[in-house]
Design a protein around this motif. Structure first.
Motif, PDB file in Angstrom:
ATOM      1  N   UNK A   1       8.035  23.185  -8.045  1.00 57.77           N
ATOM      2  CA  UNK A   1       6.594  23.821  -8.003  1.00 57.77           C
ATOM      3  C   UNK A   1       5.590  22.746  -6.408  1.00 57.77           C
ATOM      4  N   UNK A   2       5.942  21.443  -6.581  1.00 55.61           N
ATOM      5  CA  UNK A   2       5.459  20.488  -5.212  1.00 55.61           C
ATOM      6  C   UNK A   2       5.458  21.684  -4.069  1.00 55.61           C
ATOM      7  N   UNK A   3       6.800  21.681  -3.713  1.00 58.87           N
ATOM      8  CA  UNK A   3       7.583  21.831  -2.401  1.00 58.87           C
ATOM      9  C   UNK A   3       6.645  23.299  -2.324  1.00 58.87           C
ATOM     10  N   UNK A   4       6.829  24.346  -3.480  1.00 57.98           N
ATOM     11  CA  UNK A   4       6.241  26.294  -3.213  1.00 57.98           C
ATOM     12  C   UNK A   4       4.912  25.454  -2.595  1.00 57.98           C
ATOM     13  N   UNK A   5       3.816  24.795  -2.815  1.00 58.13           N
ATOM     14  CA  UNK A   5       2.302  24.371  -2.810  1.00 58.13           C
ATOM     15  C   UNK A   5       1.942  24.508  -1.914  1.00 58.13           C
ATOM     16  N   UNK A   6       2.749  23.959  -0.666  1.00 59.17           N
ATOM     17  CA  UNK A   6       2.022  24.431   0.896  1.00 59.17           C
ATOM     18  C   UNK A   6       1.929  25.463   1.254  1.00 59.17           C
ATOM     19  N   UNK A   7       2.937  26.507   0.557  1.00 58.27           N
ATOM     20  CA  UNK A   7       2.796  27.879   1.348  1.00 58.27           C
ATOM     21  C   UNK A   7       1.257  28.828   1.484  1.00 58.27           C
ATOM     22  N   UNK A   8       0.565  28.511   0.556  1.00 62.47           N
ATOM     23  CA  UNK A   8      -0.892  29.192   0.522  1.00 62.47           C
ATOM     24  C   UNK A   8      -1.443  28.678   1.634  1.00 62.47           C
ATOM     25  N   UNK A   9      -1.282  27.390   1.335  1.00 63.10           N
ATOM     26  CA  UNK A   9      -2.393  26.361   2.431  1.00 63.10           C
ATOM     27  C   UNK A   9      -1.925  27.169   3.776  1.00 63.10           C
ATOM     28  N   UNK A  10      -0.783  26.443   4.151  1.00 66.45           N
ATOM     29  CA  UNK A  10      -0.082  27.467   5.625  1.00 66.45           C
ATOM     30  C   UNK A  10      -0.325  28.219   6.041  1.00 66.45           C
ATOM     31  N   UNK A  11       0.044  29.219   5.279  1.00 68.35           N
ATOM     32  CA  UNK A  11      -0.332  30.879   5.446  1.00 68.35           C
ATOM     33  C   UNK A  11      -1.796  30.660   5.594  1.00 68.35           C
ATOM     34  N   UNK A  12      -3.071  30.084   5.224  1.00 66.75           N
ATOM     35  CA  UNK A  12      -4.075  30.933   5.368  1.00 66.75           C
ATOM     36  C   UNK A  12      -4.651  29.958   7.241  1.00 66.75           C
ATOM     37  N   UNK A  13      -4.041  28.877   6.944  1.00 64.65           N
ATOM     38  CA  UNK A  13      -4.676  27.759   8.321  1.00 64.65           C
ATOM     39  C   UNK A  13      -3.718  28.625   9.480  1.00 64.65           C
ATOM     40  N   UNK A  14      -2.581  29.691   9.151  1.00 68.62           N
ATOM     41  CA  UNK A  14      -1.730  30.035   9.967  1.00 68.62           C
ATOM     42  C   UNK A  14      -2.452  31.261  10.139  1.00 68.62           C
ATOM     43  N   UNK A  15      -3.179  32.387   9.622  1.00 69.57           N
ATOM     44  CA  UNK A  15      -3.514  33.419   9.952  1.00 69.57           C
ATOM     45  C   UNK A  15      -4.846  32.978  10.285  1.00 69.57           C
TER      46      UNK A  15
END
Length: 493
Positions: free
Chosen positions: A326-340
């Protein structure tokens, strides 16, 4: 007619092969030869992709190339195979799947895999015929190259051949074979297959191959007490997040985001019932087969995360600790938001980020949705408005142009201290003039069925450089005709 007359004389075009995936062994694939097709003909070729894999672009026009990439002869040194994988389809575990109509010729020494799609039945065809039809193959050929032109990670299309051989779908159609190129065609579903069947040794071998071949930096994570597979999951999550941000920013709908259609490298893969938005309708469903709207445009980022959860579950036997997964997945949302946010700022010509940008972006997307404004045309007109200082063409896109004025005032305030020239240049390089609208693809398909491939060639040229003006071709960047709304695109191909 002996369709295999030339098949025992492999064509030697100087490609060096290394067959990395094939080294994993027979648990991962079945070796087989493509099934030949009668009287093949060229539909389209890409000299750029030929050069990418080290092929002579002039040879690509030859009959020898036509026979090889239709599956009638072999390329010297190739090792054709179909891989096995599983997957969740429309949210339901579908069990064993696999390359039901795709055959991997191998991996070149330059690190690119070459695959024939539509080359005949395989052990994973599940009662299918293993063929692809001209209609869907043209769409994938064009969209692969269009996405590359937009700068979005994607599989590439080397060439497309057709044959008069009949293929039966909703109605009789003709066969086609698309030659696809990518660093890897590995999918989330490859890992799911071995995990679901308790084949942990094979799962480990696949993970080791993926890390060593594509994510070597994940080996160093072990020095920080992070299992390489946890680092792999994080890296795949972040690549997937960046890809979703690019899709959403450009208005691309994939249509079938099953886990077996998700690339382990964060590539756009398996173009079926895709669409680029015409009117900005966030809940738009491009796949006529998607009755529940699971893969609607505005749901794509969440679906991608759900698919990553499935990948995490598959990798859990190797990661060991659910919390680490779950920690490995945790960066998904932040990465998506920053990139978008970064991509939307570029579309607006905002050279430096500010806290209030999110409100400005949310406000314009809400206005576009309320007015069902044409998405590509709005952004391109806004780019020219900043360049020329005339916003009336942008206001004309709204039924009530005055409804846009409060936002335009906020936008003007945000841009007040900016030099309009670099802002406009950024916008023109971020907002394409040309996208593969579904009616453009349909027009290319209709003429191709009559043996005329000029529309396909025109689109290939325009979509390869979608940010350029291409004087004389404005009709390809115009509003869609009324009949475009009646085009239905489903999973049938």
């Amino acid at each position: 007619m002996n369709l295999r007359a030339e098949s025992d004389t492999p064509a030697d075009v100087g490609l060096d092969w290394r067959h990395g995936f094939a080294a994993l062994g027979p648990d991962f694939f079945t070796e087989l030869r493509p099934a030949p097709l009668p009287r093949p003909h060229w539909v389209g070729t890409s000299p750029d992709v030929a050069r990418l894999i080290g092929l002579d672009a002039s040879w690509l026009q030859s009959d020898a190339a036509l026979q090889a990439f239709t599956g009638n002869t072999l390329l010297a040194g190739s090792r054709p195979l179909a891989s096995v994988y599983g997957g969740h389809q429309f949210g339901v575990w579908a069990g064993q799947l696999g390359d039901g109509r795709a055959i991997l010729l191998g991996e070149t020494a330059g690190g690119m895999e070459i695959q024939l799609k539509g080359a005949g039945r395989t052990p994973y065809s599940r009662m299918g015929d293993g063929r692809a039809v001209l209609r869907s193959s043209i769409r994938e050929f064009l969209c692969s190259e269009a996405m590359h032109g937009l700068g979005i990670p994607t599989t590439r299309a080397l060439c497309l051949s057709g044959s008069p051989a009949p293929v039966h779908r909703e109605e009789p159609e003709t066969a086609a074979v698309l030659t696809r190129v990518a660093p890897s065609f590995l999918r989330f579903g490859h890992f799911e297959h071995f995990a679901a069947n308790g084949l942990h040794a094979q799962l480990q071998a696949l993970a080791d191959y993926t890390v060593d071949r594509y994510y070597p930096e994940c080996r160093a994570a072990a020095e920080r007490d992070v299992p390489p597979c946890a680092a792999l999951l994080r890296a795949v999550s972040e690549r997937t997040a960046r890809l979703m941000a690019q899709w959403q920013a450009v208005g691309f709908c994939h249509g079938v985001m099953n886990t077996d259609n998700m690339s382990i490298l964060g590539l756009s893969i398996d173009y079926g019932p895709f669409q680029f938005l015409d009117a900005f309708v966030p809940g738009h469903i491009c796949n006529h087969s998607d009755a529940q709207g699971r893969y609607a445009y505005d749901r794509q980022p969440d679906v991608a995360y759900w698919n990553l959860l499935c990948l995490a579950q598959a990798l859990l036997p190797l990661i060991g600790d659910p919390d680490l997964a779950m920690q490995a997945l945790a960066s998904y949302q932040a990465t998506f938001s920053d990139e978008f946010m970064a991509r939307m700022r570029a579309k607006l010509g905002l050279l430096e980020p500010r806290a209030e940008d999110a409100q400005l972006i949310d406000a314009i997307l809400l206005l576009l949705a309320r007015n069902a404004v044409d998405y590509p045309i709005f952004w391109r007109r806004l780019s020219h408005a900043v360049q020329r200082g005339d916003f009336q063409p942008v206001r004309d896109l709204f039924a009530d142009g005055a409804s846009l004025d409060p936002w335009l005032r906020s936008y003007a305030q945000r841009m007040a201290c900016a030099d309009p020239a670099p802002a406009a240049n950024l916008m023109l390089a971020s907002n394409p003039k040309y996208v593969l609208r579904k009616h453009l693809g349909e027009q290319a398909i209709r003429t191709a069925k009559q043996g005329d491939f000029s529309e396909l060639q025109t689109l290939q040229r325009l979509l390869g450089r979608p940010f350029d003006e291409h004087p004389g071709y404005d009709a390809y960047a115009a509003f869609p005709p009324d009949w475009a709304s009646a085009i239905e695109i489903s999973c049938s191909s």
